[in-house]
Design an enzyme around this catalytic site. Structure first.
Site, PDB file in Angstrom:
ATOM      1  N   ARG A 153      37.782  38.084  26.743  1.00 29.77           N
ATOM      2  CA  ARG A 153      37.784  38.845  27.989  1.00 29.77           C
ATOM      3  C   ARG A 153      37.535  40.334  27.784  1.00 29.77           C
ATOM      4  O   ARG A 153      36.631  40.905  28.379  1.00 29.77           O
ATOM      5  CB  ARG A 153      39.105  38.652  28.732  1.00 29.77           C
ATOM      6  N   HIS A 193      32.155  30.838  34.041  1.00 26.19           N
ATOM      7  CA  HIS A 193      33.251  31.819  33.986  1.00 26.19           C
ATOM      8  C   HIS A 193      34.297  31.480  35.045  1.00 26.19           C
ATOM      9  O   HIS A 193      34.179  31.878  36.203  1.00 26.19           O
ATOM     10  CB  HIS A 193      32.677  33.220  34.234  1.00 26.19           C
ATOM     11  N   TYR A 220      24.795  40.522  50.658  1.00 24.98           N
ATOM     12  CA  TYR A 220      23.773  41.457  51.136  1.00 24.98           C
ATOM     13  C   TYR A 220      22.849  41.963  50.028  1.00 24.98           C
ATOM     14  O   TYR A 220      21.838  42.590  50.333  1.00 24.98           O
ATOM     15  CB  TYR A 220      24.430  42.674  51.797  1.00 24.98           C
TER      16      TYR A 220
END
Length: 769
Positions: free
Chosen positions: A35, A81, A125
């Site tokens: 991580r 993930h 968007y």
């Protein structure tokens, strides 16, 4: 059941301390390896690596059509993930921001945030695709360049590390916090890194100090100026820990008629421009930087912050030094090169170790790709051998296929001459061959392709067997990266901040691969003098008997008509400049500093001085005088104690002033007079006069002082410092009386003497003036 012992159920249970330590260790290792820390080989954390791999799977190569970020995030968290969509999208956004990473890995379309600190639009968007550099990081994935592992749900595979054709760890930097360790690596210039890597290939034992000839320091995407000393930079790269002082780049813009303004063109890395402007505005509001009058943001595509000085006489460098200290116009970026070596071992590395890890990885990738290609060539040569047999014996091949029930076995059993038999692969290839391809099976074409493959096979086998050839090939690959993403030849060695700024202004647009961050030494600049903060103009300071103060424009004459409140009248009138300071001595032993530029205007009757200084209600104004730093002042109490006060020690920085004389109960500060001369004359309320040498008085910044004159009754009335040769004067009516040096003999004595009665004609007020 009542005889059951609950301890029997606990037998075999794991002790709590061991359970906690094992589980915490598992969590820590997971955080470190999967991580928070980047891999030294490709410079990526797992989330970034999975984002790029998922985008490649979606065929989002450079030049292809964009796809919605929502689609990318969905594939990332669904296949690779297993974390939140916000974390994945934030990671995607960061590697798409050209102000966050030196070489963006994602080409974003839509609102991906800005340097002001505004966040990106929602992933529904925005759209994205890979950049050419990201494609270079994954070059060779289809050629077994790196090992793959199963995904979290065992439904797919993902690469353990990317082939990384460029040194991404140092080029784009990294940051992360794990358990008990963290990493913070700034971005660097790719062209400089390639030069250093080439040197390291030729000199495998090169140290971090050797590589600093090619990599002088970080190269931040937002530019700026590094003012960290060279020896400190070298120590940071040598140990893997340290930091860099990074400043905004600025210039002075001439506005004509002596006016100017400061233009900030580059701000430090990871500083949000909107918060920086807000901080500068707060400094103005809170008057923490008195030299700054205004700040404006005139930025468009570029950065343009306007800083207006309060006065044109201010030194721009001194003003910027004040702002560097109190705002994020200067930051310190830490260096902590803690990375995963081989994807498993966290280690604090120096510059050479990090580069060596990438080079070793590139050699492994080269060998893997070469072996993969050798396997492909061997298989193709086998097929071509079968095609050649079929071409030379085409009629027999067709006969076997037409007549035999098991043509494959028949083809393999047939002796095609000189003991040549077809293999399973060759027979299968011949059977799968389309009829239309028969016309293309010409011997010359087959032999030409076979010769090419044999030559390539020989070259690859030589490459695999020669370490020297491997490093030569890697150097060639590094040179290609440098040529593609590096700076033009005339800009490669440009690092000086001033020269860099000049080149940027001259070269539009600035090449993407050229260095953006310059180097300079922090100048030694003194504090800005208070008088430089305001325009110098003549004024007349007027203070009334009741303590109302004002500043009249110009130097007024003694006969000027002044207005006062009813029952009030003039007391002090001083010619000064707006850049001067005033010292107000109060009867309670305090002194206050008043800035002439902050006094109320001359219209009306002014304002009470108690609004400007925290003057106690029972205290009275003893005197008001101009501050002169080199001057010494005689201060004395009504009890007859006094000393010499250096004027510089009298300056007070706060509204409450400062105590300069310690007074006993019932006494006040009675005399404040300039110590200009060599002789002190004091007169008591008993009209006794004493004259002694000035050097008998000590100089101190605060205290009770020493005895000036001895009194049996009463106290001090007045004191003055004169030059003995010039004599002592006092008024007699409209005239003055000069007490010459030769007349002083009877009154000359040591300090603290009683003195003698004043000579005839001495004023009844017991005052020298």
């Amino acid at each position: 059941m009542g005889n059951d012992d609950p301890r029997d159920e606990m037998e075999g249970a794991e002790p709590l301390d061991r359970a906690l330590s094992e589980r915490y260790l598992t969590y820590a290792l997971s955080t470190i390896m999967h991580r928070a820390l980047p891999d030294a080989r490709d410079g990526l954390k797992p989330v970034h690596r999975r984002i790029l791999f998922a985008m490649r799977a979606l065929r989002l190569e450079p030049g292809q059509a964009f796809k919605k970020s929502a689609r990318i995030v969905g594939d990332v968290i669904g296949k690779f993930h297993p974390h939140g969509d916000t974390a994945a999208y934030d990671a995607l956004v960061r590697v798409a921001q050209d102000f966050a990473v030196r070489y963006p890995l994602v080409d974003g379309q839509g609102n991906f945030g800005n340097i002001d600190g505004d966040g990106a639009a929602a992933y529904r968007y925005t759209e994205a695709r890979l950049t050419p550099i990201a494609a270079a990081l994954m070059e060779g994935l289809d050629e077994d360049a790196v090992p793959f592992r199963a995904t979290f749900n065992n439904e797919d595979e993902e690469p353990e590390v990317l082939p990384a054709a460029m040194p991404n760890l140092l080029a784009n930097g990294a940051a992360g916090i794990a358990v008990g360790m963290a990493t913070s690596i700034p971005p660097h210039n790719l062209g400089e890194l390639c030069n250093a890597l080439t040197h390291l290939v030729d000199n495998r034992q090169a140290t971090a100090d050797d590589l600093l000839r090619f990599v002088p320091g970080p190269d931040f995407p937002t530019g700026g100026v590094l003012v960290e000393p060279a020896d400190s930079i070298a120590e940071a790269y040598r140990t893997g820990r340290g930091g860099f002082r990074l400043r905004a780049a600025w210039t002075t813009e001439d506005l004509g008629r002596g006016q100017w303004q400061i233009v900030v063109t580059e701000i430090p890395y990871q500083v949000q421009k909107s918060k920086l402007v807000e901080r500068l505005a707060d400094l103005i509001t809170q008057r923490k930087v008195a030299a700054l009058a205004d700040v404006r943001d005139e930025s468009a595509e570029d950065v343009r912050l306007i800083l207006e000085p309060k006065s044109r006489s201010i030194d721009p460098a001194a003003l910027m030094e004040m702002l560097f200290k109190q705002s994020d116009l200067e930051i310190r970026f830490s260096l902590n090169m803690t990375v995963l070596i081989d994807g498993r071992t966290p280690k604090v590395c120096d510059l050479a170790e990090v580069m060596r890890a990438w080079l070793d990885h590139r050699r492994v990738v080269l060998l893997n790709r070469s072996n993969y290609r050798l396997e492909k060539i061997a298989k193709r040569l086998e097929v071509l051998g079968g095609y050649l047999v079929a071409y030379l014996n085409l009629d027999r091949v067709i006969e076997i296929i037409r007549t035999e029930d098991e043509p494959k076995q028949a083809l393999m059993a047939e002796d095609w001459g000189s003991g040549a038999y077809l293999t399973d692969v060759q027979a299968e290839a011949i059977l799968n061959m389309r009829l239309r391809a028969l016309r293309r099976l010409e011997e010359m074409e087959i032999r030409a392709e076979r010769e090419r493959l044999l030559q390539e096979q020989e070259e690859l086998e030589t490459l695999v067997g020669s370490e020297r050839r491997q490093w030569t090939r890697i150097k060639k690959q590094i040179a290609e990266i440098a040529a593609t993403y590096g700076a033009p030849d005339d800009l490669r060695s440009l690092t000086d901040a001033a020269a860099l700024a000049e080149a940027k202004a001259r070269t539009q647009p600035w090449p993407a691969g050229a260095r953006r961050t310059g180097f300079a030494e922090a100048p030694e600049v003194g504090e800005i003098a208070a008088e430089s903060l305001v325009e110098r103009e003549p004024i007349t300071v007027v203070c009334s008997e009741q303590g109302w103060i004002r500043a009249m424009k110009g130097h007024l004459g003694a006969d000027a008509a002044l207005k006062f409140k009813d029952g009030d009248g003039p007391r002090f009138a001083l010619h000064a400049q707006t850049t001067d300071k005033l010292l107000l001595f109060a009867s309670d032993g305090r002194v206050f500093t008043l800035g002439c530029d902050r006094l109320p205007g001359g219209r009306g009757t002014g304002e009470p001085v108690r609004l400007i200084a925290d003057l106690a209600q029972e205290a009275e104004i003893v005197t008001l005088r101009l501050f002169r730093a080199e001057e010494k002042i005689l201060v004395a109490s009504s009890a007859g104690d006094g000393f010499l006060l250096p004027a510089a020690e009298a300056l007070a920085q706060t509204k409450s002033g400062r105590v300069v004389m310690n007074l006993r109960a019932g006494t006040t500060l009675a005399v404040v007079t300039p110590a200009e001369g060599d002789t002190v004359a004091v007169v008591g309320q008993n009209r006794k006069l004493l004259i002694f040498a000035l050097d008998e008085l000590p100089a101190m910044g605060r205290g009770k002082g020493v005895r000036l004159q001895k009194y049996k009754d009463g106290g001090l009335s007045d004191a003055v410092v004169v030059a003995r040769d010039a004599g002592l004067t006092w008024p007699i009516g409209s005239k003055t009386r000069t007490f010459r040096a030769e007349e002083m003999g009877d009154w000359l004595a040591k300090r603290a003497s009683a003195g003698r009665m004043a000579p005839p004609g001495f004023p009844r007020s017991n005052k020298f003036s």
